[in-house]
Write a protein that holds these residues in place. Structure first.
Motif, PDB file in Angstrom:
ATOM      1  N   MET A  33       0.635  -1.206   0.068  1.00 26.19           N
ATOM      2  CA  MET A  33       0.012   0.461  -0.064  1.00 26.19           C
ATOM      3  C   MET A  33       1.393   0.991   0.246  1.00 26.19           C
ATOM      4  O   MET A  33       0.707   2.776  -0.822  1.00 26.19           O
ATOM      5  CB  MET A  33      -0.923   0.188   1.209  1.00 26.19           C
ATOM      6  N   HIS A  34       2.261   1.133   0.820  1.00 26.35           N
ATOM      7  CA  HIS A  34       3.045   1.781   0.692  1.00 26.35           C
ATOM      8  C   HIS A  34       3.706   2.228  -0.699  1.00 26.35           C
ATOM      9  O   HIS A  34       3.780   3.548  -1.440  1.00 26.35           O
ATOM     10  CB  HIS A  34       3.925   2.338   1.767  1.00 26.35           C
ATOM     11  N   ASP A  35       3.539   1.384  -0.932  1.00 22.28           N
ATOM     12  CA  ASP A  35       4.962   1.640  -2.307  1.00 22.28           C
ATOM     13  C   ASP A  35       3.152   2.417  -3.669  1.00 22.28           C
ATOM     14  O   ASP A  35       3.712   2.594  -4.171  1.00 22.28           O
ATOM     15  CB  ASP A  35       4.945   0.415  -3.022  1.00 22.28           C
ATOM     16  N   TYR A  36       2.408   2.014  -3.679  1.00 22.74           N
ATOM     17  CA  TYR A  36       1.374   2.234  -4.767  1.00 22.74           C
ATOM     18  C   TYR A  36       1.012   2.969  -4.154  1.00 22.74           C
ATOM     19  O   TYR A  36       0.737   4.160  -4.824  1.00 22.74           O
ATOM     20  CB  TYR A  36      -0.174   1.495  -3.821  1.00 22.74           C
ATOM     21  N   ILE A  37       1.047   3.858  -3.365  1.00 20.15           N
ATOM     22  CA  ILE A  37       0.562   5.538  -2.859  1.00 20.15           C
ATOM     23  C   ILE A  37       1.287   6.051  -3.564  1.00 20.15           C
ATOM     24  O   ILE A  37       1.355   7.463  -4.430  1.00 20.15           O
ATOM     25  CB  ILE A  37       0.504   5.225  -1.627  1.00 20.15           C
ATOM     26  N   TRP A  38       2.590   5.729  -3.237  1.00 15.18           N
ATOM     27  CA  TRP A  38       4.029   7.265  -3.157  1.00 15.18           C
ATOM     28  C   TRP A  38       4.220   6.849  -4.396  1.00 15.18           C
ATOM     29  O   TRP A  38       4.517   7.843  -5.544  1.00 15.18           O
ATOM     30  CB  TRP A  38       5.102   7.000  -1.980  1.00 15.18           C
ATOM     31  N   ASN A  39       4.225   5.382  -5.378  1.00 14.71           N
ATOM     32  CA  ASN A  39       4.389   5.670  -6.939  1.00 14.71           C
ATOM     33  C   ASN A  39       2.547   6.628  -7.784  1.00 14.71           C
ATOM     34  O   ASN A  39       3.229   7.656  -8.534  1.00 14.71           O
ATOM     35  CB  ASN A  39       4.291   4.235  -7.477  1.00 14.71           C
ATOM     36  N   LYS A  40       1.870   6.469  -7.482  1.00 17.35           N
ATOM     37  CA  LYS A  40       0.798   7.170  -8.124  1.00 17.35           C
ATOM     38  C   LYS A  40       1.080   8.569  -7.596  1.00 17.35           C
ATOM     39  O   LYS A  40       1.177   9.611  -8.142  1.00 17.35           O
ATOM     40  CB  LYS A  40      -0.821   6.959  -7.255  1.00 17.35           C
ATOM     41  N   ALA A  41       1.231   9.305  -6.634  1.00 17.70           N
ATOM     42  CA  ALA A  41       2.090  10.891  -6.155  1.00 17.70           C
ATOM     43  C   ALA A  41       2.997  11.162  -6.668  1.00 17.70           C
ATOM     44  O   ALA A  41       3.059  11.937  -7.075  1.00 17.70           O
ATOM     45  CB  ALA A  41       1.898  10.758  -4.302  1.00 17.70           C
ATOM     46  N   ARG A  42       3.880  10.297  -7.160  1.00 16.52           N
ATOM     47  CA  ARG A  42       5.188  10.506  -7.335  1.00 16.52           C
ATOM     48  C   ARG A  42       4.949  10.607  -9.071  1.00 16.52           C
ATOM     49  O   ARG A  42       5.036  11.977  -9.710  1.00 16.52           O
ATOM     50  CB  ARG A  42       6.024   9.408  -7.692  1.00 16.52           C
ATOM     51  N   SER A  43       4.063  10.189  -9.693  1.00 18.54           N
ATOM     52  CA  SER A  43       3.710   9.891 -11.611  1.00 18.54           C
ATOM     53  C   SER A  43       2.776  11.570 -11.359  1.00 18.54           C
ATOM     54  O   SER A  43       2.573  12.181 -12.434  1.00 18.54           O
ATOM     55  CB  SER A  43       2.023   8.616 -11.602  1.00 18.54           C
ATOM     56  N   ALA A  44       1.597  11.390 -10.472  1.00 18.57           N
ATOM     57  CA  ALA A  44       1.104  12.662 -10.248  1.00 18.57           C
ATOM     58  C   ALA A  44       1.672  14.061  -9.925  1.00 18.57           C
ATOM     59  O   ALA A  44       1.302  15.177 -10.826  1.00 18.57           O
ATOM     60  CB  ALA A  44      -0.298  12.656  -9.000  1.00 18.57           C
ATOM     61  N   SER A  45       2.471  13.980  -9.770  1.00 15.93           N
ATOM     62  CA  SER A  45       3.213  15.074  -9.038  1.00 15.93           C
ATOM     63  C   SER A  45       4.662  15.517 -10.842  1.00 15.93           C
ATOM     64  O   SER A  45       4.475  16.863 -10.409  1.00 15.93           O
ATOM     65  CB  SER A  45       4.414  14.846  -8.569  1.00 15.93           C
ATOM     66  N   LEU A  75      10.789  23.998  -9.896  1.00 16.63           N
ATOM     67  CA  LEU A  75      10.637  23.330 -10.654  1.00 16.63           C
ATOM     68  C   LEU A  75      10.988  22.310  -9.451  1.00 16.63           C
ATOM     69  O   LEU A  75      10.026  21.363  -9.115  1.00 16.63           O
ATOM     70  CB  LEU A  75      11.312  23.496 -12.121  1.00 16.63           C
ATOM     71  N   LEU A  76      12.060  22.633  -8.524  1.00 22.05           N
ATOM     72  CA  LEU A  76      12.555  21.395  -7.484  1.00 22.05           C
ATOM     73  C   LEU A  76      11.299  21.530  -6.343  1.00 22.05           C
ATOM     74  O   LEU A  76      10.560  20.554  -5.693  1.00 22.05           O
ATOM     75  CB  LEU A  76      13.773  21.495  -7.237  1.00 22.05           C
ATOM     76  N   PHE A  77      10.712  22.983  -6.131  1.00 20.97           N
ATOM     77  CA  PHE A  77       9.347  23.441  -5.310  1.00 20.97           C
ATOM     78  C   PHE A  77       8.727  22.651  -5.516  1.00 20.97           C
ATOM     79  O   PHE A  77       8.007  21.950  -5.184  1.00 20.97           O
ATOM     80  CB  PHE A  77       9.892  24.464  -4.560  1.00 20.97           C
ATOM     81  N   VAL A  78       7.935  22.997  -6.768  1.00 20.22           N
ATOM     82  CA  VAL A  78       7.061  22.619  -7.210  1.00 20.22           C
ATOM     83  C   VAL A  78       7.150  20.619  -7.027  1.00 20.22           C
ATOM     84  O   VAL A  78       6.170  20.057  -6.629  1.00 20.22           O
ATOM     85  CB  VAL A  78       6.616  22.752  -8.695  1.00 20.22           C
ATOM     86  N   GLN A  79       8.060  20.062  -7.580  1.00 16.74           N
ATOM     87  CA  GLN A  79       8.003  18.670  -7.852  1.00 16.74           C
ATOM     88  C   GLN A  79       7.502  17.684  -6.127  1.00 16.74           C
ATOM     89  O   GLN A  79       7.229  17.324  -6.042  1.00 16.74           O
ATOM     90  CB  GLN A  79       9.571  18.670  -8.224  1.00 16.74           C
ATOM     91  N   SER A  82       3.980  18.981  -4.519  1.00 17.93           N
ATOM     92  CA  SER A  82       3.408  18.072  -4.989  1.00 17.93           C
ATOM     93  C   SER A  82       3.250  17.165  -4.766  1.00 17.93           C
ATOM     94  O   SER A  82       2.591  15.997  -4.425  1.00 17.93           O
ATOM     95  CB  SER A  82       2.808  18.471  -6.586  1.00 17.93           C
ATOM     96  N   TRP A  83       4.818  16.122  -4.934  1.00 14.31           N
ATOM     97  CA  TRP A  83       4.808  14.363  -4.460  1.00 14.31           C
ATOM     98  C   TRP A  83       4.120  14.819  -2.632  1.00 14.31           C
ATOM     99  O   TRP A  83       3.164  13.403  -2.872  1.00 14.31           O
ATOM    100  CB  TRP A  83       6.021  13.982  -4.673  1.00 14.31           C
ATOM    101  N   ALA A  84       4.649  15.116  -2.421  1.00 13.26           N
ATOM    102  CA  ALA A  84       4.262  15.089  -0.420  1.00 13.26           C
ATOM    103  C   ALA A  84       2.389  15.561  -0.779  1.00 13.26           C
ATOM    104  O   ALA A  84       1.998  14.784   0.123  1.00 13.26           O
ATOM    105  CB  ALA A  84       5.313  15.764  -0.072  1.00 13.26           C
ATOM    106  N   ILE A  85       2.356  16.253  -1.493  1.00 18.26           N
ATOM    107  CA  ILE A  85       0.513  16.618  -0.844  1.00 18.26           C
ATOM    108  C   ILE A  85      -0.173  15.628  -1.887  1.00 18.26           C
ATOM    109  O   ILE A  85      -1.242  15.006  -0.450  1.00 18.26           O
ATOM    110  CB  ILE A  85       0.549  18.172  -1.667  1.00 18.26           C
ATOM    111  N   THR A  86      -0.092  14.900  -2.548  1.00 17.78           N
ATOM    112  CA  THR A  86      -0.474  14.207  -3.054  1.00 17.78           C
ATOM    113  C   THR A  86      -0.784  13.170  -2.474  1.00 17.78           C
ATOM    114  O   THR A  86      -1.468  11.873  -2.227  1.00 17.78           O
ATOM    115  CB  THR A  86       0.065  14.042  -4.765  1.00 17.78           C
TER     116      THR A  86
END
Length: 159
Positions: A33-45, A75-79, A82-86
């Protein structure tokens, strides 16, 4: 002195990441579940990064030049943000049932993002009028959130 902030932030970030993962491993928090959440978040970011790139290109085309370091910092701030927020939003979606609270939190995050982004652009360009550009997306965000909360409240069964 500039290097202290750049590399000091990198060192503290890596230390936080290492000790956070170590603590999560002890609590059995590194599962599928952790891997799924953070892979999906990285994709959305990456969608947020693409949007930021186009906004920076639009600023350049409109005659506002931003130097390399501020542009890369944005760009680094946005990346990372947005990764942390999503990631936090996806984690809360998968662990709670309250859609009203989730939409309110997401709306607040989106509004804060627009405010921070336009403050950064205003500071970089020394033109306060860019803050006026933050008003339409924030107002639209408030209207959408209020509508969703109203619909969710009306859809709840009355006891």
């Amino acid at each position: 002195m500039v290097y202290v902030g750049i590399y000091g932030g990198l060192i503290f970030g890596l230390l936080g990441w290492y000790f956070g993962r170590r603590a999560a491993r002890k609590n059995r928090g590194l599962d599928e579940m952790h891997d799924y959440i953070w892979n999906k978040a990285r994709s959305a970011s990456w969608y947020a990064v693409i949007t930021a790139i186009y906004l920076l290109m639009t600023l350049h085309v409109s005659g506002i030049t931003i130097n390399l370091m501020p542009a890369l910092s944005i760009l680094l701030f946005v990346q990372l943000s947005s990764w942390a927020i999503t990631g936090a939003v996806y984690a809360s979606k998968l662990t709670t049932n309250s859609t009203v609270n989730q939409s309110f939190v997401l709306s607040t995050i989106i509004a804060a993002f627009f405010i921070v982004f336009f403050i950064i652009v205003s500071l970089l360009t020394d033109n306060w009028k860019f803050l006026l550009a933050a008003i339409p997306p924030i107002v639209m965000n408030i209207v959408i959130t209020a509508t969703q909360m109203h619909r969710a409240k009306n859809a709840e069964p009355k006891t």
